[in-house]
Design a protein around this motif. Structure first.
Motif, PDB file in Angstrom:
ATOM      1  N   LYS A  32       0.831  -1.204   0.000  1.00 44.20           N
ATOM      2  CA  LYS A  32       0.000   0.000   0.000  1.00 44.20           C
ATOM      3  C   LYS A  32       0.870   1.261   0.000  1.00 44.20           C
ATOM      4  N   VAL A  33       1.892   1.286   0.848  1.00 48.54           N
ATOM      5  CA  VAL A  33       2.744   2.467   0.976  1.00 48.54           C
ATOM      6  C   VAL A  33       3.665   2.638  -0.229  1.00 48.54           C
ATOM      7  N   ASN A  34       4.235   1.541  -0.722  1.00 50.88           N
ATOM      8  CA  ASN A  34       5.274   1.642  -1.740  1.00 50.88           C
ATOM      9  C   ASN A  34       4.836   1.359  -3.172  1.00 50.88           C
ATOM     10  N   VAL A  35       3.726   0.649  -3.342  1.00 50.81           N
ATOM     11  CA  VAL A  35       3.316   0.269  -4.696  1.00 50.81           C
ATOM     12  C   VAL A  35       1.940   0.835  -5.038  1.00 50.81           C
ATOM     13  N   PHE A  36       0.916   0.469  -4.272  1.00 47.22           N
ATOM     14  CA  PHE A  36      -0.451   0.881  -4.593  1.00 47.22           C
ATOM     15  C   PHE A  36      -0.675   2.364  -4.350  1.00 47.22           C
ATOM     16  N   LYS A  37      -0.127   2.874  -3.280  1.00 43.60           N
ATOM     17  CA  LYS A  37      -0.305   4.264  -2.846  1.00 43.60           C
ATOM     18  C   LYS A  37      -1.797   4.586  -2.797  1.00 43.60           C
ATOM     19  N   LEU A  38      -2.282   5.553  -3.559  1.00 44.75           N
ATOM     20  CA  LEU A  38      -3.703   5.923  -3.514  1.00 44.75           C
ATOM     21  C   LEU A  38      -4.540   5.162  -4.548  1.00 44.75           C
ATOM     22  N   ASP A  39      -3.929   4.236  -5.266  1.00 49.95           N
ATOM     23  CA  ASP A  39      -4.646   3.434  -6.257  1.00 49.95           C
ATOM     24  C   ASP A  39      -5.554   2.444  -5.527  1.00 49.95           C
ATOM     25  N   ASP A  40      -6.853   2.634  -5.668  1.00 50.02           N
ATOM     26  CA  ASP A  40      -7.793   1.742  -4.979  1.00 50.02           C
ATOM     27  C   ASP A  40      -8.542   0.835  -5.952  1.00 50.02           C
ATOM     28  N   THR A  41      -7.954   0.595  -7.134  1.00 45.34           N
ATOM     29  CA  THR A  41      -8.575  -0.333  -8.074  1.00 45.34           C
ATOM     30  C   THR A  41      -8.390  -1.766  -7.564  1.00 45.34           C
ATOM     31  N   ALA A  42      -9.209  -2.653  -8.080  1.00 45.10           N
ATOM     32  CA  ALA A  42      -9.162  -4.061  -7.672  1.00 45.10           C
ATOM     33  C   ALA A  42      -7.808  -4.663  -8.036  1.00 45.10           C
ATOM     34  N   LYS A  43      -7.257  -5.436  -7.109  1.00 41.70           N
ATOM     35  CA  LYS A  43      -5.972  -6.117  -7.308  1.00 41.70           C
ATOM     36  C   LYS A  43      -6.209  -7.627  -7.262  1.00 41.70           C
ATOM     37  N   GLN A  44      -5.550  -8.343  -8.154  1.00 38.90           N
ATOM     38  CA  GLN A  44      -5.637  -9.793  -8.144  1.00 38.90           C
ATOM     39  C   GLN A  44      -4.593 -10.332  -7.172  1.00 38.90           C
ATOM     40  N   ILE A  45      -5.026 -11.148  -6.229  1.00 39.79           N
ATOM     41  CA  ILE A  45      -4.116 -11.793  -5.297  1.00 39.79           C
ATOM     42  C   ILE A  45      -4.429 -13.284  -5.252  1.00 39.79           C
ATOM     43  N   ASN A  46      -3.598 -14.023  -4.568  1.00 38.24           N
ATOM     44  CA  ASN A  46      -3.713 -15.477  -4.543  1.00 38.24           C
ATOM     45  C   ASN A  46      -3.770 -16.006  -3.125  1.00 38.24           C
ATOM     46  N   SER A  47      -4.276 -17.199  -3.032  1.00 35.41           N
ATOM     47  CA  SER A  47      -4.315 -17.910  -1.780  1.00 35.41           C
ATOM     48  C   SER A  47      -4.250 -19.390  -2.103  1.00 35.41           C
ATOM     49  N   TYR A  48      -4.187 -20.199  -1.089  1.00 31.67           N
ATOM     50  CA  TYR A  48      -4.220 -21.629  -1.327  1.00 31.67           C
ATOM     51  C   TYR A  48      -4.945 -22.318  -0.182  1.00 31.67           C
ATOM     52  N   TYR A  49      -5.570 -23.398  -0.549  1.00 31.10           N
ATOM     53  CA  TYR A  49      -6.320 -24.233   0.384  1.00 31.10           C
ATOM     54  C   TYR A  49      -5.473 -25.460   0.645  1.00 31.10           C
ATOM     55  N   LEU A  90      -8.696  -8.310  -4.312  1.00 36.45           N
ATOM     56  CA  LEU A  90      -8.518  -7.477  -3.136  1.00 36.45           C
ATOM     57  C   LEU A  90      -8.994  -6.077  -3.484  1.00 36.45           C
ATOM     58  N   LEU A  91      -9.961  -5.596  -2.729  1.00 35.06           N
ATOM     59  CA  LEU A  91     -10.393  -4.198  -2.835  1.00 35.06           C
ATOM     60  C   LEU A  91      -9.880  -3.498  -1.589  1.00 35.06           C
ATOM     61  N   VAL A 137     -12.444  -7.338   0.951  1.00 25.67           N
ATOM     62  CA  VAL A 137     -12.700  -5.897   0.944  1.00 25.67           C
ATOM     63  C   VAL A 137     -12.198  -5.356   2.271  1.00 25.67           C
ATOM     64  N   CYS A 138     -11.290  -4.381   2.192  1.00 33.48           N
ATOM     65  CA  CYS A 138     -10.775  -3.822   3.434  1.00 33.48           C
ATOM     66  C   CYS A 138     -10.432  -2.348   3.265  1.00 33.48           C
ATOM     67  N   PHE A 139     -10.319  -1.716   4.385  1.00 36.17           N
ATOM     68  CA  PHE A 139      -9.933  -0.314   4.475  1.00 36.17           C
ATOM     69  C   PHE A 139      -8.670  -0.258   5.309  1.00 36.17           C
ATOM     70  N   ALA A 140      -7.653   0.388   4.773  1.00 39.84           N
ATOM     71  CA  ALA A 140      -6.379   0.467   5.489  1.00 39.84           C
ATOM     72  C   ALA A 140      -6.069   1.929   5.785  1.00 39.84           C
ATOM     73  N   ASP A 141      -6.073   2.268   7.027  1.00 39.92           N
ATOM     74  CA  ASP A 141      -5.734   3.617   7.464  1.00 39.92           C
ATOM     75  C   ASP A 141      -4.250   3.632   7.810  1.00 39.92           C
ATOM     76  N   ILE A 142      -3.416   3.687   6.760  1.00 37.87           N
ATOM     77  CA  ILE A 142      -1.970   3.598   6.935  1.00 37.87           C
ATOM     78  C   ILE A 142      -1.380   5.003   6.826  1.00 37.87           C
ATOM     79  N   LYS A 143      -0.696   5.381   7.850  1.00 36.18           N
ATOM     80  CA  LYS A 143      -0.032   6.691   7.867  1.00 36.18           C
ATOM     81  C   LYS A 143       1.473   6.471   7.795  1.00 36.18           C
ATOM     82  N   VAL A 144       2.118   7.206   6.925  1.00 36.88           N
ATOM     83  CA  VAL A 144       3.567   7.120   6.802  1.00 36.88           C
ATOM     84  C   VAL A 144       4.172   8.308   7.549  1.00 36.88           C
ATOM     85  N   ILE A 145       5.071   8.006   8.445  1.00 38.05           N
ATOM     86  CA  ILE A 145       5.696   9.071   9.245  1.00 38.05           C
ATOM     87  C   ILE A 145       7.068   9.384   8.692  1.00 38.05           C
TER      88      ILE A 145
END
Length: 145
Positions: A32-49, A90-91, A137-145
């Motif tokens: 979020k801090v280094n790549v996505f920044k303010l981009d809130d478009t849908a991201k494809q991520i993976n998981s495994y069962y 991931l939203l 779907v999540c909201f991240a309130d990330i502050k960079v100091i």
């Protein structure tokens, strides 16, 4: 044991739970801090069962859909003989207002439509993992100091 009893023993439903490892949240923060920044478009991520041996499993240790730091990596990286890949969306929203206003039913329907499209196109027959989708779907309130 009769043949009918043996056949009934072959197919079992194994419930599972989703588990989000702390490493997932750490990687998400970094992304979020280094790549996505303010981009809130849908991201494809993976998981495994990961399947557990049904003969040794107890109720306190169910099979799990795992999310960890590798969820942001290539899809098949962590797959083993006893695991199955899931790909999903991931939203990650920037504000609590966006999170509250998001039509979550529509977002879920969009994921369901991807499954349906893979069935109709025949792609799911070639790659059954396309039937395994999820939505975070999540909201991240990330502050960079």
């Amino acid at each position: 044991m009769t043949t009918t009893q043996q056949q009934q023993e072959i197919l079992r439903f194994q419930p599972f739970v989703s588990t989000i490892d702390a490493a997932f949240w750490h990687k998400l923060t970094n992304m979020k801090v280094n790549v996505f920044k303010l981009d809130d478009t849908a991201k494809q991520i993976n998981s495994y069962y990961r399947c557990l041996d049904i003969n040794t499993q107890n109720n306190n240790n169910p099979s799990r859909l795992l999310f960890d730091s590798s969820s942001f990596d290539d899809r098949d990286k962590n797959l083993t003989a006893d695991s199955f890949g899931f790909q999903g969306t991931l939203l990650l929203l920037n504000t609590i207002e966006q999170f509250k206003q998001l039509d979550k039913r529509e977002a879920l329907n969009n994921e369901a439509q991807k499954i349906w499209d893979s069935i109709k196109s025949g792609e799911a027959e070639k790659n059954p993992n396309l039937l395994n989708r999820f939505l975070i779907v999540c909201f991240a309130d990330i502050k960079v100091i």
